[in-house]
Design an enzyme around this catalytic site. Structure first.
Site, PDB file in Angstrom:
ATOM      1  N   HIS A  19       0.846  -1.259  -0.005  1.00 23.45           N
ATOM      2  CA  HIS A  19       0.055   0.094  -0.014  1.00 23.45           C
ATOM      3  C   HIS A  19       0.970   1.237  -0.075  1.00 23.45           C
ATOM      4  O   HIS A  19       0.658   2.252  -0.771  1.00 23.45           O
ATOM      5  CB  HIS A  19      -0.932  -0.013   1.265  1.00 23.45           C
ATOM      6  CG  HIS A  19      -1.832   1.160   1.381  1.00 23.45           C
ATOM      7  ND1 HIS A  19      -3.284   1.416   0.864  1.00 23.45           N
ATOM      8  CD2 HIS A  19      -1.650   2.524   1.695  1.00 23.45           C
ATOM      9  CE1 HIS A  19      -3.683   2.389   1.056  1.00 23.45           C
ATOM     10  NE2 HIS A  19      -2.780   3.051   1.749  1.00 23.45           N
ATOM     11  N   GLU A  20       1.859   1.465   0.861  1.00 30.44           N
ATOM     12  CA  GLU A  20       2.598   2.536   0.956  1.00 30.44           C
ATOM     13  C   GLU A  20       3.653   2.708  -0.237  1.00 30.44           C
ATOM     14  O   GLU A  20       3.941   3.772  -0.474  1.00 30.44           O
ATOM     15  CB  GLU A  20       3.526   2.429   2.186  1.00 30.44           C
ATOM     16  CG  GLU A  20       2.596   2.563   3.608  1.00 30.44           C
ATOM     17  CD  GLU A  20       1.445   3.491   3.714  1.00 30.44           C
ATOM     18  OE1 GLU A  20       1.804   4.647   3.163  1.00 30.44           O
ATOM     19  OE2 GLU A  20       0.419   3.343   4.346  1.00 30.44           O
ATOM     20  N   HIS A  46       1.643   4.640  -2.486  1.00 33.40           N
ATOM     21  CA  HIS A  46       2.016   6.209  -2.493  1.00 33.40           C
ATOM     22  C   HIS A  46       3.470   6.491  -2.861  1.00 33.40           C
ATOM     23  O   HIS A  46       3.568   7.686  -3.560  1.00 33.40           O
ATOM     24  CB  HIS A  46       1.866   6.559  -1.004  1.00 33.40           C
ATOM     25  CG  HIS A  46       0.280   6.402  -0.599  1.00 33.40           C
ATOM     26  ND1 HIS A  46      -0.799   6.750  -1.154  1.00 33.40           N
ATOM     27  CD2 HIS A  46      -0.106   5.431   0.364  1.00 33.40           C
ATOM     28  CE1 HIS A  46      -1.790   6.422  -0.560  1.00 33.40           C
ATOM     29  NE2 HIS A  46      -1.584   5.658   0.267  1.00 33.40           N
TER      30      HIS A  46
END
Length: 364
Positions: free
Chosen positions: A17-18, A21
């Site tokens: 997920h990170e 980003h």
């Protein structure tokens, strides 16, 4: 095993997920100051050549990427940001256009969905997919199907106006709607007719003693058909499969909000840890399947329009796009305070549910 499985599951999904980003932020020239897996005190850290601190926190229940210029949860610019040299200011999150900031925020949930799609592709290529025809081979006596008048040989065409392509598709729909009324369009001996039924609610118990409340219609298909999936077909088939799981999660959330499902069915970190250990004990394939399911759930939850979550940021960006100016700092600050309070209350509630499911509050 439970602890190892939980850390492996949550850790890998948070990293994915990170990284979404982080990668899109890097693409747009934003400097990442911190990339953290877990919260709280640092137990390990290393600064790379770009000046990014890669760290592991003591509490492994999430993670974050802190981009340059992130002075607060709303990523608002302040006077100190305006005083930065132009080259340094251009590497901050606030310096990017609205659509670039939105893409950076959206990338996290998007990568969670992409991971689930890739896992689904792997399973489809390895094991094929079920194409069992939605034809009734078995009708259980006194079941909702029998009461509605379904017979062996009936072909299910639609369920609540949604076209039924395979028996599995229909079964997955029914499982999610216990005690709800449904309308079936069927074909019998060349004639079309409509049948109404109320899905029964059944409590199933797995080998670990976990109870699940599911919907049951009382029909079966005895001729299971599996078809191989080619490399060209697999991506779209995986997207459809992931979309169906996402749809079920949206239905489940809607049922809880509307009161059709008890709020006690919501689980938190402790329940995820328990299920992770159970899945690992059943084999790596079961564990990977659970990872895909949790990844979809993580992407979905993060897109909810709640401040503090990615969806909350995207909602504020949408408002900014319509108003052609961002919400005031005071409005954003109070929105994120409210979002934090909501998330804190939610975590307390699901933790209470987890402890209750373990029998902690049982008397005697």
């Amino acid at each position: 095993m439970t602890l190892v499985a939980f850390l492996a599951l949550i850790g890998s999904l948070v990293v994915v997920h990170e990284l979404g980003h982080y990668a899109v932020g890097r693409w747009f020239g934003v400097k990442a100051e911190k990339f953290s897996i877990g919260f709280g005190p640092q137990i390990w850290g290393r600064v790379d050549k770009r000046g990014t601190l890669w760290r592991i926190g003591l509490l492994p229940l999430g993670g974050y990427v802190q981009f340059a210029g992130d002075m607060n949860p709303a990523s608002q610019a302040d006077e100190s940001w305006k005083q930065l040299p132009e080259e340094e200011r251009n590497q901050t999150f606030q310096s990017k256009t609205l659509w670039q900031r939105a893409l950076i925020v959206f990338a996290g949930p998007a990568v969670n969905f992409i991971l689930a799609i890739l896992i689904a592709m792997g399973f489809l290529l390895a094991f094929g997919k079920s194409v069992t025809q939605p034809v009734v081979d078995v009708v259980q006596p006194n079941s909702p199907a029998a009461v509605a008048g379904l017979q062996v040989g009936d072909r299910i065409l639609t369920l609540n106006d949604r076209t039924v392509e395979t028996f599995d598709m229909m079964a997955n729909e029914v499982i999610m709607i216990p005690n709800e009324k449904i309308v079936l369009e069927i074909e019998r001996n060349g004639a079309r007719m409509t049948k109404e039924a109320t899905v029964a609610a059944v409590i199933e118990v797995d080998r670990f003693g976990n109870e699940y409340r599911i919907g049951r219609l009382g029909i079966g298909a005895s001729k299971l058909e599996i078809r191989e999936v080619g490399l060209l077909e697999a991506p779209w088939a995986a997207v459809v499969q992931t979309g169906n799981i996402l749809r079920q999660q949206i239905i489940g959330l809607g049922q809880i909000i509307s009161g059709r499902r008890p709020i006690s069915e919501l689980g938190g970190p402790l329940k995820i840890a328990k299920v992770s250990g159970e899945a690992m004990s059943l084999g790596i394939l079961t564990f990977i399947s659970l990872a895909a399911l949790i990844s979809i759930n993580l992407g979905f939850i993060n897109l909810l329009p709640i401040p503090m979550l990615d969806g909350g940021h995207l909602l504020l960006y949408a408002i900014e796009a319509v108003r052609r100016r961002p919400a005031t700092p005071v409005v954003q600050e109070w929105a994120f305070r409210a979002g934090f309070a909501m998330l804190a209350a939610f975590m307390i509630m699901v933790t209470f549910n987890d402890l209750a499911s373990f029998g902690l509050f049982e008397s005697g």
